[in-house]
Design an enzyme around this catalytic site. Structure first.
Site, PDB file in Angstrom:
ATOM      1  N   LYS A 134      -7.728   7.152 -19.134  1.00 25.29           N
ATOM      2  CA  LYS A 134      -8.045   7.645 -20.476  1.00 25.29           C
ATOM      3  C   LYS A 134      -6.827   7.586 -21.399  1.00 25.29           C
ATOM      4  O   LYS A 134      -6.354   6.509 -21.686  1.00 25.29           O
ATOM      5  CB  LYS A 134      -8.641   9.049 -20.363  1.00 25.29           C
ATOM      6  CG  LYS A 134      -9.707   9.203 -19.253  1.00 25.29           C
ATOM      7  CD  LYS A 134     -10.949   8.370 -19.487  1.00 25.29           C
ATOM      8  CE  LYS A 134     -11.848   8.257 -18.260  1.00 25.29           C
ATOM      9  NZ  LYS A 134     -12.218   9.510 -17.616  1.00 25.29           N
TER      10      LYS A 134
ATOM     11  N   TYR B 228     -16.040  17.220 -15.498  1.00 22.06           N
ATOM     12  CA  TYR B 228     -16.371  15.806 -15.421  1.00 22.06           C
ATOM     13  C   TYR B 228     -17.455  15.582 -14.354  1.00 22.06           C
ATOM     14  O   TYR B 228     -17.321  16.079 -13.230  1.00 22.06           O
ATOM     15  CB  TYR B 228     -15.097  15.012 -15.101  1.00 22.06           C
ATOM     16  CG  TYR B 228     -15.349  13.540 -14.984  1.00 22.06           C
ATOM     17  CD1 TYR B 228     -15.698  12.792 -16.098  1.00 22.06           C
ATOM     18  CD2 TYR B 228     -15.272  12.903 -13.757  1.00 22.06           C
ATOM     19  CE1 TYR B 228     -15.949  11.442 -15.991  1.00 22.06           C
ATOM     20  CE2 TYR B 228     -15.525  11.542 -13.644  1.00 22.06           C
ATOM     21  CZ  TYR B 228     -15.863  10.827 -14.759  1.00 22.06           C
ATOM     22  OH  TYR B 228     -16.124   9.496 -14.643  1.00 22.06           O
TER      23      TYR B 228
ATOM     24  N   ASP C 248      -7.071  19.505 -14.067  1.00 23.31           N
ATOM     25  CA  ASP C 248      -7.402  18.168 -14.555  1.00 23.31           C
ATOM     26  C   ASP C 248      -6.985  18.148 -16.025  1.00 23.31           C
ATOM     27  O   ASP C 248      -7.620  18.777 -16.870  1.00 23.31           O
ATOM     28  CB  ASP C 248      -8.914  17.913 -14.391  1.00 23.31           C
ATOM     29  CG  ASP C 248      -9.336  16.529 -14.878  1.00 23.31           C
ATOM     30  OD1 ASP C 248      -8.589  15.919 -15.676  1.00 23.31           O
ATOM     31  OD2 ASP C 248     -10.423  16.071 -14.476  1.00 23.31           O
TER      32      ASP C 248
ATOM     33  N   ARG D 173       0.854  -1.195   0.000  1.00 24.57           N
ATOM     34  CA  ARG D 173       0.000   0.000   0.000  1.00 24.57           C
ATOM     35  C   ARG D 173       0.887   1.241   0.000  1.00 24.57           C
ATOM     36  O   ARG D 173       0.593   2.239  -0.628  1.00 24.57           O
ATOM     37  CB  ARG D 173      -0.972   0.006   1.193  1.00 24.57           C
ATOM     38  CG  ARG D 173      -1.741   1.317   1.306  1.00 24.57           C
ATOM     39  CD  ARG D 173      -3.041   1.254   2.137  1.00 24.57           C
ATOM     40  NE  ARG D 173      -3.018   0.315   3.233  1.00 24.57           N
ATOM     41  CZ  ARG D 173      -2.321   0.480   4.374  1.00 24.57           C
ATOM     42  NH1 ARG D 173      -1.598   1.558   4.570  1.00 24.57           N
ATOM     43  NH2 ARG D 173      -2.378  -0.443   5.309  1.00 24.57           N
TER      44      ARG D 173
HETATM   45  C1  LIG Z   1     -12.783   9.956 -16.382  1.00 29.51           C
HETATM   46  C2  LIG Z   1     -12.442  11.303 -15.882  1.00 29.51           C
HETATM   47  C3  LIG Z   1     -12.234  11.532 -14.505  1.00 29.51           C
HETATM   48  C4  LIG Z   1     -12.395  10.446 -13.464  1.00 29.51           C
HETATM   49  O1  LIG Z   1     -11.433   9.458 -13.590  1.00 29.51           O
HETATM   50  P1  LIG Z   1     -11.694   7.897 -13.229  1.00 29.51           P
HETATM   51  O2  LIG Z   1     -10.406   7.269 -13.617  1.00 29.51           O
HETATM   52  O3  LIG Z   1     -12.862   7.458 -14.032  1.00 29.51           O
HETATM   53  O4  LIG Z   1     -11.978   7.853 -11.766  1.00 29.51           O
HETATM   54  C5  LIG Z   1     -11.881  12.808 -14.116  1.00 29.51           C
HETATM   55  N1  LIG Z   1     -11.765  13.817 -15.006  1.00 29.51           N
HETATM   56  C6  LIG Z   1     -11.968  13.634 -16.330  1.00 29.51           C
HETATM   57  C7  LIG Z   1     -11.825  14.783 -17.259  1.00 29.51           C
HETATM   58  C8  LIG Z   1     -12.317  12.384 -16.801  1.00 29.51           C
HETATM   59  O5  LIG Z   1     -12.543  12.203 -18.109  1.00 29.51           O
END
Ligand SMILES: *Cc1c(COP(=O)(O)O)cnc(C)c1O
Length: 379
Positions: free
Chosen positions: A195, A98, A170, A46
């Protein structure tokens, strides 16, 4: 080192025991100690795991940061950032963001006493209007999801800095190949690694990259103390994905650019949202701030009839209907009922997100097949 070289080499070294060129999947929970407290830097997975360490170093290098910290998902990374704050602290966030980020802020952290303001950051003045002495963080997402607005990272982060407010970007939609928020003044860059970084729709993971040592220590403490860590197998998959990030992004951008122009010329298509189009209000800013316009496009149909949008989504074959984005395969999403369903309809309407909006994650297939698929579905 240039980006393509870093994508392949950063963070990874031949395995010290065997020389294996690929970082092994250290599928272990614990590490044997020679004597109590005498170990090789690893005690429990962890806290530390060698496969994760390699990935964290690679991600830090790609975002031009000192520290990379990985979490079990993008939202777990966001959760860690939000745990830096205390009741009464105020946070300003992008209003077109998001859906899950909106949900964790409103449904998890607001009940604990954090105060959120959601504003349209394409106008930095709107941010200044809600700043108060209690403001502790500005959360930026750009390009925004799903309307692909472009936010001026330098303008907002310099405002944040002048008020001693933490700024977080982000960077999921752009990926470090197209945009490096730390270089534009941000304190922390956040990724849904799920992504473009992973890139193959086979892993859920999140990451934070930053320069400040003390803040990195706090976030690593939360990573260990709250425990939302990714497993070594997932770290391995992302390390593999990173090696082609630059060439994947080049093709994502090329295909999306062609598709956006094509969509704009279709008689049945209404508004097309793509920062690479000269008609996009954020085009000049995107050209300055990013090294390409990305693989995401949103569009509406003329007439705005819900059933017609549904039928386009049902009739696509090369584009699969599904949540997520950033994989090699093309995906199509209906934000109002899928990724953004957790945002109330009135809030969605305020942000300009129509129920007929279709979002495309343009993959790296042959562009002719992608156009043909949309052609037959739109008619
Ligand atoms: C998918 C996404 C998230 C969240 O991420 P997860 O890996 O699904 O928890 C946050 N911000 C954006 C822009 C995203 O596309």
């Amino acid at each position: 080192m240039k980006f393509a070289t870093k994508a392949i080499h950063a963070g990874v070294e031949p395995d010290p025991t065997t020389g294996a060129i690929m970082t092994p999947i250290y599928q272990t929970s614990t590490y044997v100690q020679e004597s109590p407290g005498k170990h090789k830097g690893y005690e429990y997975s962890r806290t530390h795991n060698p496969t994760r360490t390699a990935l964290q170093k690679a991600l830090a290098a790609l975002e031009n940061g000192q520290h990379g910290i990985c979490y079990a998902s993008g939202l777990a990374a966001t959760d860690a950032v939000l745990k830096l704050f205390r009741p009464g602290d105020e946070i300003i966030a992008t209003n077109d963001l998001y859906g899950g980020t909106y949900r964790i802020m409103k449904k998890i952290f607001e009940p604990f006493g954090l105060i959120f303001h959601f504003v349209d950051m394409s106008d930095p003045v709107a941010v200044e209007a809600v700043l108060s002495p209690a403001t502790k963080m500005i959360w930026i997402e750009t390009p925004t999801n799903p309307l692909l607005k472009i936010i001026d990272i330098e303008a907002i982060t310099s405002l944040a800095r002048s008020k001693n407010v933490l700024s977080v970007v982000d960077n999921t939609f752009a990926s470090p190949y197209l945009q490096n928020p730390l270089d534009l003044g941000a304190d922390i860059v956040m990724h849904s690694v799920t992504k473009y970084l992973g890139g193959h729709s086979d892993t859920v993971m999140g990451a934070l990259v930053l320069n400040d040592d003390a803040l990195a220590q706090q976030l690593a403490f939360i990573q260990n103390a709250s425990g939302a860590v990714p497993g070594p197998q997932d770290c391995f998959l992302v390390l593999r994905g990173l090696k082609t990030l630059h060439i994947r992004m080049q093709r994502h951008c090329e295909n999306a650019g062609k598709l956006a122009v094509w969509l704009q010329n279709q008689p049945k298509v209404g508004k097309v949202y793509y920062p690479g189009l000269p008609t996009h209000p954020g085009h000049a800013l995107a050209a300055r701030q990013m090294r390409g316009f990305g693989g995401m496009i949103s569009f509406e149909l003329k007439g705005d009839v819900y059933q017609e949008a549904v039928s386009v989504m049902e009739n696509l074959h090369v584009f699969s209907l599904g949540e997520s984005l950033g994989g090699v395969e093309s995906l199509c999403t209906h934000p109002a009922s899928m990724t953004h369903a957790s945002i109330p309809k009135e809030e969605r309407a305020k942000a300009g997100l129509k129920d007929t909006l279709i979002r495309l994650s343009v993959g790296i297939e042959d562009i002719d097949d992608l156009i043909a698929d949309l052609q037959q579905a739109i008619g």
